[in-house]
Design an enzyme around this catalytic site. Structure first.
Site, short mmCIF file in Angstrom:
data_model
loop_
_atom_site.label_atom_id
_atom_site.label_comp_id
_atom_site.label_asym_id
_atom_site.label_seq_id
_atom_site.Cartn_x
_atom_site.Cartn_y
_atom_site.Cartn_z
N LYS A 185 -17.64 -0.95 15.64
CA LYS A 185 -18.33 -1.52 14.48
C LYS A 185 -17.36 -1.70 13.32
O LYS A 185 -16.24 -1.18 13.33
CB LYS A 185 -19.50 -0.63 14.07
CG LYS A 185 -19.12 0.80 13.71
CD LYS A 185 -20.35 1.64 13.45
CE LYS A 185 -19.97 3.07 13.07
NZ LYS A 185 -21.16 3.88 12.77
N TYR B 266 -0.58 -5.75 -15.61
CA TYR B 266 -1.66 -5.92 -16.59
C TYR B 266 -1.81 -4.69 -17.48
O TYR B 266 -1.68 -3.55 -17.03
CB TYR B 266 -2.99 -6.14 -15.87
CG TYR B 266 -3.19 -7.54 -15.32
CD1 TYR B 266 -3.15 -8.65 -16.16
CD2 TYR B 266 -3.43 -7.73 -13.96
CE1 TYR B 266 -3.36 -9.92 -15.65
CE2 TYR B 266 -3.64 -9.01 -13.44
CZ TYR B 266 -3.60 -10.10 -14.29
OH TYR B 266 -3.80 -11.36 -13.79
#
Length: 820
Positions: A491, A715
């Site tokens: 999964k 940033y």
């Protein structure tokens, strides 16, 4: 309708060694497809690449006791309580068994043959008739000498209709399939070039295919296909049958068709049969789909289905995703991939589909035809005319024959001797804002062209070591008894590693079944060719039909899912559809609670459309010794619940509760099956087992620059140093699964043999690392996690677990699979 081993010996004319009283309810030819061995017989077929006899020992160890073989095992004494039926040819024996099963079926059997459209007609007809009556049909394109008898074997008294597809490649094959199917109603779609090389011509092929209807009472066909009608009328037996022909061109047909409108991807039709005229709407406009839908509707009329039900069913027809699929491509292109058939007839249908794409430039990439049986110049002259007539904007031909016949095509057309030759000259800038049809014979491996046209240039990759996965599977097997099965969890995109690729490897290692989280993940595995049982662990009841269409097995965790799947399986005429019951023993996620077991048992007694293949639960803290008493209570509750369900069903099923940690710490409770998950991928550490890391997340340096002292990086100007630094810029960011919390020195990368800090805030698509004191340069590799920085360390730095780290890596990060 069950048989005993002595029955099988008698029917097949085989020699029986061993018990004659073993019951057989199902047949198996592929050792990888065993989901339930109770009353199953294995038919050992010797093929080109594999010999079924090589898997007898493994299947016996897994519980199979009846074997149909061409030779006895050398060590026959090693198989007590088994039955071996020795036949001269096991494929012939399989057909005899299916013919016997057919002889017991008293309801209507419908057979579909033809050069193209067989599978779609069969699927659509099954959908239409299945609205009002239980239908069994051959899976997908099971139309061969082996596929047909396996399909017919599914017949039993629960069905009102059996619908089977029959295909042939050689003269003499259809007589064998006719004896197996013996249809009451026969359908022939058309006669074209597919698989023509072994027939003298169209008429010879039509004559061979029509042998399927020797004992049929009714034949349905399109009158507009002149060869089909001519060969039927020329046969003294066939022309005496109830001939139901339909036509878009001739009002003398039994079913006359008139197009009344075309709007918004739909076509309205007026159909007249036995003096009654009805209007129908079909949600397709291409000629092939319209013909297939009309054929299916005509059979429904013959079967006496109410026109109102036919109308509703036709309006709801869905595409059969099997031969042509559209995918996104480079430079705003779309790809239509069609590798199933390579003949002018199927090309015409594909071109119809291509030309139906509105207001878009079109490109056809076509390979040589390899099975047409036609004279070369005539064939490619016809193809060139077809391409020209369809208005294709760009034509690319691949193969020696197309190269030899390039003069038939326009001057703008391009030709290559091979797929490799095309790849060598490939320029992605030449493909932009267009729909590209890839139509190639399988031998040309057009998948390689598709990869070029789909190719992503992201240089951040997740490497997957397939040998490490193999090692980890074998490590888990050391803890298991010989007969214990493994359900491998794939999964969440195989825990981030790539589910379909991992599933193929697990299938090779003879894993019993696969577990996925949702229906879409299961469909992806089926689309990738995975054949072993796939269990959907968190199924949404709204996806029940998609699960059934793709042969996926649902986890049933509450009464609504039990009712939904039971009702849908019954409506589709599917007896004993496999399901898996989840019991909540203390984790309190999905599952039936202890106080619901009595009602569950009562309901199970009244449901005949479902078969419980397994009952299972999930351990909440099997990895933590502090909770061992809780784990043992869970196991005790699970055993009690399984006993209640076993009494209610009256038959055995598989039991499983152990996950990765449970297998290692509580192997005495392995029951019939275990479910390793993250352990297969080498994440985590336990005593007594040598798991190897499977994944390496890496990228490459784009640039290295000198940043002066006092200057910020990234940033927010959060990262400033008092000294000059060498900063590497790398194309991996939080959109690639690199957690933003690892910025500003909290995370590390491994570059040029050293661990270096990530500096500044991590950006969406990039990050920066301080490589001062190393020889790092543009193009050097950088490891995010792998052998030098364990994923468990990354998880700890992020305050999470390895599961979350792995599953956070999105699909835009290319997976690269390798062996050592």
């Amino acid at each position: 309708m069950d048989y005993t081993s002595s029955d099988i010996a008698r029917i097949t004319g085989g020699s029986l060694t061993g018990s004659g009283s073993l019951v057989v309810a199902d047949l198996l030819i592929d050792s990888r497809q065993v989901s339930y061995i109770e009353n199953t017989a294995f038919i050992a077929i010797k093929g080109v690449n594999h010999d079924g006899h090589d898997f007898i020992e493994e299947l016996y160890s897994r519980g199979v006791r009846v074997f149909l073989v061409e030779r006895l095992p050398a060590n026959i004494d090693f198989y007590p309580n088994a039955a071996f039926i020795v036949c001269e040819n096991t494929v012939d024996a399989l057909q005899l068994l299916a013919a016997s099963k057919r002889s017991r079926f008293e309801s209507a059997v419908i057979a579909v043959t033809g050069s193209a459209g067989k599978t779609i007609v069969k699927e659509w007809l099954g959908d239409l008739l299945g609205r009002k009556a239980p239908v069994v049909r051959s899976p997908r394109s099971y139309n061969s000498q082996i596929g047909v008898p396996l399909s017919v074997w599914k017949l039993n008294e629960k069905y009102s209709y059996g619908i089977f597809e029959a295909g042939i490649s050689f003269p003499g094959e259809m007589e064998k399939l006719q004896k197996v199917i013996r249809p009451d109603i026969g359908i022939i779609t058309n006669i074209g070039d597919a698989h023509s090389e072994n027939f003298a011509g169209y008429e010879a092929k039509a004559t061979e295919k029509l042998k399927l209807f020797t004992d049929a009472s009714t034949i349905v066909f399109c009158r507009d296909h002149s060869i089909v009608r001519r060969m039927i009328m020329a046969d003294s037996n066939l022309r005496t049958k109830n001939l139901v022909d339909w036509s878009l061109e001739n009002n003398d047909a039994q079913v006359s068709i008139r197009q009344i409108k075309k709007k918004g991807g739909h076509i309205g039709l007026e159909m007249t049969y036995e003096g009654r005229t009805e209007d129908y709407m079909i949600p397709f406009t291409d000629r092939a789909s319209v013909e297939n839908a009309i054929t299916a509707a005509c059979v429904c009329l013959v079967a006496g289905m109410d026109p109102a039900d036919i109308r509703t069913g036709l309006a709801g027809l869905m595409s059969v995703a099997m031969r042509m699929e559209m995918k996104s491509g480079i430079n705003n292109c779309h790809l239509i991939e069609d590798y199933y058939n390579s003949d002018p007839g199927s090309l015409k249908m594909a071109l119809d589909f291509l030309s139906s794409q509105n207001n878009t430039r079109t490109t056809l990439i076509l390979s040589d035809f390899v099975q047409s049986g036609r004279e070369e110049k005539e064939l490619y002259s016809e193809v060139a005319h077809m391409v020209r007539k369809t208005g294709i904007d760009k034509f690319i031909g691949i193969g020696d024959a197309l190269m030899r016949n390039n003069s038939f095509f326009d001057e703008s057309a391009r030709f290559y001797y091979s797929t490799a030759n095309f790849a060598e000259n490939f320029n992605p800038k030449e493909f932009r804002n267009e729909v590209i049809l890839l139509k190639g014979a399988r031998k040309f491996e057009f998948e390689k062209i598709a990869r070029l046209l789909e190719q992503q240039q992201h240089i951040t990759v997740l490497e997957i070591n397939l040998d490490a996965i193999s090692n980890n599977i074998n490590e888990f097997r050391r803890f298991l008894n010989p007969g214990t099965r493994i359900m491998a969890m794939v999964k969440a995109f195989g825990y981030g590693s790539g589910s379909s690729e991992i599933a193929s490897l697990l299938e090779f290692h003879r894993i019993s079944c696969l577990g996925v989280a949702c229906t879409d993940e299961g469909i992806e595995l089926r689309d990738a060719g995975v054949r072993i049982p796939v269990i959907v662990m968190n199924p949404d009841v709204s996806s029940a039909e998609a699960m059934i269409d793709n042969n996926l097995e649902p986890e049933i965790y509450n009464f609504s899912s039990l009712s939904r799947f039971g009702d849908l399986a019954a409506r589709n005429g599917l007896p004993d559809y496999p399901v898996h019951l989840k019991i909540d023993t203390g984790m309190h996620r999905l599952g039936f609670m202890e106080d619901e077991l009595a009602e569950l048992a009562a309901r199970l007694k009244g449901i005949t459309s479902l078969k419980v293949m397994s009952v299972f639960s999930h351990l909440a803290a099997s990895e933590d010794p502090a909770y061992d008493q809780f784990t043992l209570r869970q196991i005790e509750r699970f055993n009690s619940a399984a006993d209640i369900i076993r009494e209610a069903t009256g038959y055995p099923f598989l039991k499983h509760i152990l996950n990765t940690a449970g297998i290692i710490r509580f192997p005495q409770y392995q029951f019939d099956m275990v479910r390793p998950g993250l352990g297969i991928y080498g994440a985590g550490s336990w005593d007594g087992i040598s798991l190897r890391p499977v994944s390496r997340f890496k990228t490459r340096i784009l640039q290295v620059k000198k940043v002066p002292a006092g200057e910020p990086v990234g940033y927010g100007c959060r990262d400033i140093s008092d000294t000059m630094r060498m900063i590497a810029i790398l194309p991996v960011g939080y959109a690639d699964g690199l957690r933003r919390s690892l910025g500003n020195g909290r995370g590390l990368l491994f570059i040029k043999g050293k661990r270096v800090p990530i500096v500044g805030n991590i950006c969406m698509d990039m990050c920066m690392a301080d490589v001062t004191g190393t020889s790092a340069a543009e193009g050097d590799d950088a490891e995010i996690f792998g052998p030098n920085i364990p994923i468990a360390e990354i998880a700890a730095r992020c305050g999470t677990i390895p599961y979350e780290v792995l599953t956070s890596i999105p699909s835009r990060v290319k997976r690269v699979f390798y062996r050592e």
